[in-house]
Write an enzyme that holds these catalytic residues in place. Structure first.
Site, PDB file in Angstrom:
ATOM      1  N   ASP A 101     -18.216 -19.695   0.877  1.00 15.84           N
ATOM      2  CA  ASP A 101     -16.900 -20.353   1.332  1.00 15.84           C
ATOM      3  C   ASP A 101     -16.752 -19.704   3.270  1.00 15.84           C
ATOM      4  O   ASP A 101     -17.048 -20.200   3.742  1.00 15.84           O
ATOM      5  CB  ASP A 101     -15.439 -20.256   0.737  1.00 15.84           C
ATOM      6  CG  ASP A 101     -14.467 -20.809   1.667  1.00 15.84           C
ATOM      7  OD1 ASP A 101     -14.834 -22.010   2.160  1.00 15.84           O
ATOM      8  OD2 ASP A 101     -13.817 -20.683   0.382  1.00 15.84           O
ATOM      9  N   GLY A 123     -19.787 -16.635  -8.830  1.00 14.49           N
ATOM     10  CA  GLY A 123     -19.555 -16.081  -8.108  1.00 14.49           C
ATOM     11  C   GLY A 123     -18.378 -14.731  -8.755  1.00 14.49           C
ATOM     12  O   GLY A 123     -17.984 -14.705  -9.733  1.00 14.49           O
ATOM     13  N   VAL A 124     -17.304 -15.226  -7.175  1.00 14.94           N
ATOM     14  CA  VAL A 124     -15.868 -14.202  -7.257  1.00 14.94           C
ATOM     15  C   VAL A 124     -15.304 -15.109  -8.334  1.00 14.94           C
ATOM     16  O   VAL A 124     -15.322 -13.992  -9.380  1.00 14.94           O
ATOM     17  CB  VAL A 124     -15.245 -14.671  -6.368  1.00 14.94           C
ATOM     18  CG1 VAL A 124     -13.958 -14.407  -6.516  1.00 14.94           C
ATOM     19  CG2 VAL A 124     -15.874 -13.787  -4.858  1.00 14.94           C
TER      20      VAL A 124
HETATM   21  N1  AR6 Z   1     -26.004 -20.351   0.244  1.00 13.10           N
HETATM   22  C1  AR6 Z   1     -26.206 -20.504  -1.070  1.00 13.10           C
HETATM   23  N2  AR6 Z   1     -25.545 -19.753  -2.391  1.00 13.10           N
HETATM   24  C2  AR6 Z   1     -25.062 -19.104  -1.748  1.00 13.10           C
HETATM   25  C3  AR6 Z   1     -25.043 -18.532  -0.806  1.00 13.10           C
HETATM   26  C4  AR6 Z   1     -25.395 -18.472   0.317  1.00 13.10           C
HETATM   27  N3  AR6 Z   1     -24.876 -19.127   1.800  1.00 13.10           N
HETATM   28  N4  AR6 Z   1     -23.830 -17.109  -0.730  1.00 13.10           N
HETATM   29  C5  AR6 Z   1     -23.884 -16.767  -1.745  1.00 13.10           C
HETATM   30  N5  AR6 Z   1     -24.346 -18.345  -2.761  1.00 13.10           N
HETATM   31  P1  AR6 Z   1     -18.995 -17.933  -4.948  1.00 13.10           P
HETATM   32  P2  AR6 Z   1     -17.088 -18.520  -7.024  1.00 13.10           P
HETATM   33  C6  AR6 Z   1     -23.961 -18.023  -4.204  1.00 13.10           C
HETATM   34  O1  AR6 Z   1     -18.149 -16.452  -5.257  1.00 13.10           O
HETATM   35  O2  AR6 Z   1     -17.709 -17.931  -8.382  1.00 13.10           O
HETATM   36  C7  AR6 Z   1     -14.632 -17.610  -2.470  1.00 13.10           C
HETATM   37  O3  AR6 Z   1     -14.006 -16.167  -1.896  1.00 13.10           O
HETATM   38  C8  AR6 Z   1     -23.190 -17.080  -4.902  1.00 13.10           C
HETATM   39  O4  AR6 Z   1     -24.581 -15.879  -4.977  1.00 13.10           O
HETATM   40  O5  AR6 Z   1     -19.639 -17.898  -3.517  1.00 13.10           O
HETATM   41  O6  AR6 Z   1     -17.320 -20.739  -6.812  1.00 13.10           O
HETATM   42  C9  AR6 Z   1     -13.613 -19.327  -2.672  1.00 13.10           C
HETATM   43  O7  AR6 Z   1     -13.226 -19.300  -1.571  1.00 13.10           O
HETATM   44  C10 AR6 Z   1     -22.846 -17.641  -6.175  1.00 13.10           C
HETATM   45  O8  AR6 Z   1     -24.223 -18.003  -7.087  1.00 13.10           O
HETATM   46  O9  AR6 Z   1     -18.018 -18.768  -5.258  1.00 13.10           O
HETATM   47  C11 AR6 Z   1     -12.746 -19.362  -3.937  1.00 13.10           C
HETATM   48  O10 AR6 Z   1     -11.940 -18.126  -3.429  1.00 13.10           O
HETATM   49  C12 AR6 Z   1     -22.698 -18.921  -5.669  1.00 13.10           C
HETATM   50  O11 AR6 Z   1     -23.099 -18.847  -4.253  1.00 13.10           O
HETATM   51  C13 AR6 Z   1     -13.856 -18.016  -4.564  1.00 13.10           C
HETATM   52  O12 AR6 Z   1     -14.775 -17.519  -4.104  1.00 13.10           O
HETATM   53  C14 AR6 Z   1     -21.080 -19.081  -6.033  1.00 13.10           C
HETATM   54  O13 AR6 Z   1     -20.458 -18.184  -5.098  1.00 13.10           O
HETATM   55  C15 AR6 Z   1     -15.264 -19.019  -4.980  1.00 13.10           C
HETATM   56  O14 AR6 Z   1     -15.510 -18.696  -6.590  1.00 13.10           O
END
Ligand code: AR6
Length: 186
Positions: free
Chosen positions: A40, A125-126
């Protein structure tokens, strides 16, 4: 790794989703569409303030669904903001909500005539969803969607880092072993 499903292609790559030149990239957003860390944060930084301005106008997006905005300055024309579940213990509807986030994104793409779409690994992720379980849900949901009547030509999963990529490769191999409609091509 690539698989053919019906007339469409499902592809796994390791990389950064903000760099993808597709009709839409999917954001792993929160219900308030407020932005945050992870994908995000990266999408809003790379795409510029237009995306957040549209998110504010839309307001909210319930878990398990998705909304669409401009891609701002990104190479992708649109961003689809999908909200996956926060992982609790797997017994609070997490798989259905995660599947809903993918399905809604694909339906939105369809409604907007978009043919190529890139997903991150939503919720892993988060939000703490175990990635091996999330990969199975994500790939099964997308594969089932592509078997139906769709104009979506390409679904690309963009996995951040080698270990996430390897988990998805393993999950796709297992899925293809059990489902002859999924033909691995490379
Ligand atoms: N490109 C592709 N994948 C990525 C990138 C990127 N640039 N950066 C991180 N990832 P997350 P969630 C991966 O935390 O768990 C936010 O604060 C990362 O390694 O982005 O759905 C939002 O605002 C992981 O495997 O999303 C929400 O509040 C995956 O993307 C919350 O986090 C998802 O990690 C959503 O949490």
């Amino acid at each position: 790794m690539k698989a053919k499903i019906g007339r469409s292609v499902l592809e796994l790559v390791e990389g950064d989703i903000t760099e993808q030149r597709v009709d839409a990239i999917v954001n792993a957003a929160n219900e308030g569409l407020r932005g945050g860390g992870g994908v995000d944060g990266a999408i809003h930084r790379a795409g510029g303030p237009e995306i957040m301005a549209e998110c504010r106008r839309i307001g909210r997006c319930p878990t398990g669904s998705a909304v669409i905005t401009t891609g701002g300055q990104l190479p992708a024309r649109h961003v689809i903001h999908a909200v996956g579940p926060v992982w609790r213990d797997g017994a609070h509807g997490e798989p259905n909500l995660l599947a809903g986030a993918y399905r809604s994104s694909l339906q939105l793409a369809e409604e907007h005539n978009l043919r190529t779409i890139a997903f991150p690994s939503i919720s892993t992720g988060v939000y703490g969803y175990p990635i091996d379980r999330a990969a199975r849900v994500a790939l099964r949901t997308v594969a089932d969607y592509l078997k139906g009547d769709t104009r979506v030509e390409l679904v690309r999963f963009v996995l951040f880092g080698r270990s996430a990529y390897d988990v998805y490769v393993q999950a796709l191999q297992e899925l293809a072993d059990r489902d002859e409609a999924i033909q691995l091509v490379s």
